[in-house]
Design an enzyme around this catalytic site. Structure first.
Site, PDB file in Angstrom:
ATOM      1  N   LYS A   1      43.540  44.630  39.375  1.00  0.00           N
ATOM      2  CA  LYS A   1      42.500  45.635  39.113  1.00  0.00           C
ATOM      3  C   LYS A   1      41.232  45.311  39.904  1.00  0.00           C
ATOM      4  O   LYS A   1      40.702  46.159  40.610  1.00  0.00           O
ATOM      5  CB  LYS A   1      42.188  45.707  37.615  1.00  0.00           C
ATOM      6  CG  LYS A   1      43.417  45.981  36.750  1.00  0.00           C
ATOM      7  CD  LYS A   1      43.049  46.135  35.285  1.00  0.00           C
ATOM      8  CE  LYS A   1      42.585  44.846  34.627  1.00  0.00           C
ATOM      9  NZ  LYS A   1      43.649  43.857  34.374  1.00  0.00           N
TER      10      LYS A   1
ATOM     11  N   ARG B   1      40.970  48.626  26.204  1.00  0.00           N
ATOM     12  CA  ARG B   1      42.055  47.663  26.054  1.00  0.00           C
ATOM     13  C   ARG B   1      42.808  47.856  24.741  1.00  0.00           C
ATOM     14  O   ARG B   1      43.734  47.108  24.445  1.00  0.00           O
ATOM     15  CB  ARG B   1      41.466  46.259  26.065  1.00  0.00           C
ATOM     16  CG  ARG B   1      41.706  45.476  27.346  1.00  0.00           C
ATOM     17  CD  ARG B   1      41.035  44.139  27.167  1.00  0.00           C
ATOM     18  NE  ARG B   1      41.491  43.130  28.056  1.00  0.00           N
ATOM     19  CZ  ARG B   1      40.925  42.840  29.235  1.00  0.00           C
ATOM     20  NH1 ARG B   1      39.924  43.551  29.673  1.00  0.00           N
ATOM     21  NH2 ARG B   1      41.389  41.854  29.949  1.00  0.00           N
TER      22      ARG B   1
ATOM     23  N   ARG C   1      45.011  31.470  40.591  1.00  0.00           N
ATOM     24  CA  ARG C   1      43.842  32.312  40.902  1.00  0.00           C
ATOM     25  C   ARG C   1      42.536  31.531  40.765  1.00  0.00           C
ATOM     26  O   ARG C   1      42.327  30.824  39.786  1.00  0.00           O
ATOM     27  CB  ARG C   1      43.820  33.508  39.940  1.00  0.00           C
ATOM     28  CG  ARG C   1      42.580  34.375  40.102  1.00  0.00           C
ATOM     29  CD  ARG C   1      42.744  35.700  39.439  1.00  0.00           C
ATOM     30  NE  ARG C   1      42.343  35.678  38.025  1.00  0.00           N
ATOM     31  CZ  ARG C   1      42.209  36.767  37.283  1.00  0.00           C
ATOM     32  NH1 ARG C   1      42.483  37.947  37.793  1.00  0.00           N
ATOM     33  NH2 ARG C   1      41.837  36.690  36.023  1.00  0.00           N
TER      34      ARG C   1
ATOM     35  N   ARG D   1      39.042  30.160  36.176  1.00  0.00           N
ATOM     36  CA  ARG D   1      38.548  30.606  34.868  1.00  0.00           C
ATOM     37  C   ARG D   1      39.297  29.847  33.778  1.00  0.00           C
ATOM     38  O   ARG D   1      40.508  29.674  33.869  1.00  0.00           O
ATOM     39  CB  ARG D   1      38.792  32.114  34.712  1.00  0.00           C
ATOM     40  CG  ARG D   1      37.729  32.952  35.378  1.00  0.00           C
ATOM     41  CD  ARG D   1      38.060  34.410  35.437  1.00  0.00           C
ATOM     42  NE  ARG D   1      38.725  34.943  34.250  1.00  0.00           N
ATOM     43  CZ  ARG D   1      39.168  36.194  34.149  1.00  0.00           C
ATOM     44  NH1 ARG D   1      39.018  37.030  35.159  1.00  0.00           N
ATOM     45  NH2 ARG D   1      39.762  36.623  33.059  1.00  0.00           N
TER      46      ARG D   1
ATOM     47  N   ARG E   1      47.488  35.762  26.813  1.00  0.00           N
ATOM     48  CA  ARG E   1      46.802  36.997  27.236  1.00  0.00           C
ATOM     49  C   ARG E   1      47.818  38.093  27.563  1.00  0.00           C
ATOM     50  O   ARG E   1      47.568  39.268  27.310  1.00  0.00           O
ATOM     51  CB  ARG E   1      45.912  36.716  28.446  1.00  0.00           C
ATOM     52  CG  ARG E   1      44.612  36.047  28.038  1.00  0.00           C
ATOM     53  CD  ARG E   1      43.906  35.431  29.213  1.00  0.00           C
ATOM     54  NE  ARG E   1      43.497  36.391  30.213  1.00  0.00           N
ATOM     55  CZ  ARG E   1      43.336  36.093  31.503  1.00  0.00           C
ATOM     56  NH1 ARG E   1      43.580  34.874  31.936  1.00  0.00           N
ATOM     57  NH2 ARG E   1      42.932  37.015  32.340  1.00  0.00           N
TER      58      ARG E   1
HETATM   59  P1  ADP Z   1      41.754  40.025  33.075  1.00  0.00           P
HETATM   60  O1  ADP Z   1      41.891  39.015  34.154  1.00  0.00           O
HETATM   61  O2  ADP Z   1      42.666  39.816  31.917  1.00  0.00           O
HETATM   62  O3  ADP Z   1      41.702  41.431  33.553  1.00  0.00           O
HETATM   63  P2  ADP Z   1      38.973  40.237  32.188  1.00  0.00           P
HETATM   64  O4  ADP Z   1      38.082  39.512  33.104  1.00  0.00           O
HETATM   65  O5  ADP Z   1      39.019  41.728  32.280  1.00  0.00           O
HETATM   66  O6  ADP Z   1      40.417  39.610  32.371  1.00  0.00           O
HETATM   67  O7  ADP Z   1      38.646  39.868  30.659  1.00  0.00           O
HETATM   68  C1  ADP Z   1      38.544  38.543  30.226  1.00  0.00           C
HETATM   69  C2  ADP Z   1      38.403  38.486  28.709  1.00  0.00           C
HETATM   70  O8  ADP Z   1      37.240  39.248  28.294  1.00  0.00           O
HETATM   71  C3  ADP Z   1      39.541  39.107  27.919  1.00  0.00           C
HETATM   72  O9  ADP Z   1      40.637  38.226  27.756  1.00  0.00           O
HETATM   73  C4  ADP Z   1      38.831  39.419  26.583  1.00  0.00           C
HETATM   74  O10 ADP Z   1      38.630  38.256  25.813  1.00  0.00           O
HETATM   75  C5  ADP Z   1      37.462  39.898  27.042  1.00  0.00           C
HETATM   76  N1  ADP Z   1      37.425  41.374  27.237  1.00  0.00           N
HETATM   77  C6  ADP Z   1      37.146  42.023  28.404  1.00  0.00           C
HETATM   78  N2  ADP Z   1      37.205  43.368  28.229  1.00  0.00           N
HETATM   79  C7  ADP Z   1      37.553  43.574  26.930  1.00  0.00           C
HETATM   80  C8  ADP Z   1      37.796  44.729  26.133  1.00  0.00           C
HETATM   81  N3  ADP Z   1      37.696  45.963  26.638  1.00  0.00           N
HETATM   82  N4  ADP Z   1      38.137  44.550  24.829  1.00  0.00           N
HETATM   83  C9  ADP Z   1      38.229  43.348  24.294  1.00  0.00           C
HETATM   84  N5  ADP Z   1      38.027  42.209  24.973  1.00  0.00           N
HETATM   85  C10 ADP Z   1      37.687  42.301  26.289  1.00  0.00           C
END
Ligand code: ADP
Length: 222
Positions: A13, A88, A127, A160, A171
């Site tokens: 994404k 989400r 990553r 991360r 996750r």
């Molecule tokens: P990914 O690499 O999974 O796309 P993100 O950087 O988007 O990771 O998100 C990292 C973390 O931030 C998620 O695992 C969650 O804990 C939190 N988070 C981000 N966006 C949301 C959301 N819309 N609802 C709930 N938690 C979120």
């Protein structure tokens, strides 16, 4: 264009967002990046979300909905946006629809980047992200022994905490349980663009662009 980029953790994404911003001149709203910035700034919100994020759990809907509500009100989101990481859950998707409805707007398309569980695990465990501009890189364990700086802004690269293998598996489970139901939600609204996220970055990019221009043409001729 009001777009949602949707897919499991590591589906690509963030990588695809960059070219969409350039093509459509609309801002990317990446909730994960926004939360990490709050944490770095040491804000009260940052403190509240820390535990959920590090465990690979979702932050509660009510908190996320407030964050997005405030963000969509900013002037730069007036002519469109690309959401990365939101919604989400079905609850978040319903709240987004209600929010946009009040503004006389709607989601135009949901781009679903389809990637298998094994590929997601492989990608995330290799990553590395730039602390300042959030660009992502893939390194083998050997390469990662001496990490370079970000090629875009010389920022520090790091892994991360939630990209560590044990958290990654969780996750993905969270994605399947809470987020994957959105596939049906947006299919029901005829908005889902199902894309093979395992093609090259370039191929995924052109597939997205092709579908979005088809949508725009369709909208123009109606
Ligand atoms: P990914 O690499 O999974 O796309 P993100 O950087 O988007 O990771 O998100 C990292 C973390 O931030 C998620 O695992 C969650 O804990 C939190 N988070 C981000 N966006 C949301 C959301 N819309 N609802 C709930 N938690 C979120």
């Amino acid at each position: 264009m009001n777009l949602i980029l949707f897919g499991g953790p590591g589906a690509g994404k963030g990588t695809q967002t960059g070219s969409l911003i350039e093509t459509y001149h609309i801002p990317a709203i990446a909730t994960g990046d926004m939360l990490r910035e709050q944490r770095r700034a040491g804000s009260a919100l940052g403190e509240q979300v820390k535990g959920y994020m590090d465990r690979g759990e979702l932050v509660p809907d009510a908190m996320m909905i407030d964050i997005i509500k405030a963000r969509l009100k900013k002037p730069d989101a007036k002519n469109g946006f690309i959401l990365d990481g939101f919604p989400r859950t079905v609850g978040q998707a319903e709240a987004l629809d209600a929010m946009l409805d009040q503004l006389g707007r709607r989601v135009d398309a949901v781009i679903y980047l389809r990637v298998s569980r094994q590929v997601l695990i492989d990608r995330l465990s290799h990553r590395y992200s730039c602390r300042t501009c959030h660009a992502v890189y893939t390194f083998t364990p050997q390469e990662a022994r001496e990490l370079p700086r970000c090629t875009l802004d010389a920022g520090e690269l790091y892994q991360r905490p939630d990209d560590r293998t044990e958290i990654v598996a969780h996750r993905i489970d969270v994605f399947i349980k809470h987020t994957a139901p959105l596939i049906d939600y947006y299919t029901g609204q005829h908005k889902l663009e199902n894309i093979d996220g395992q093609m090259s970055v370039e191929a995924v990019r052109s597939d997205i662009t092709r579908r979005l221009s088809a949508l725009r043409k369709g909208a123009g001729s109606r």
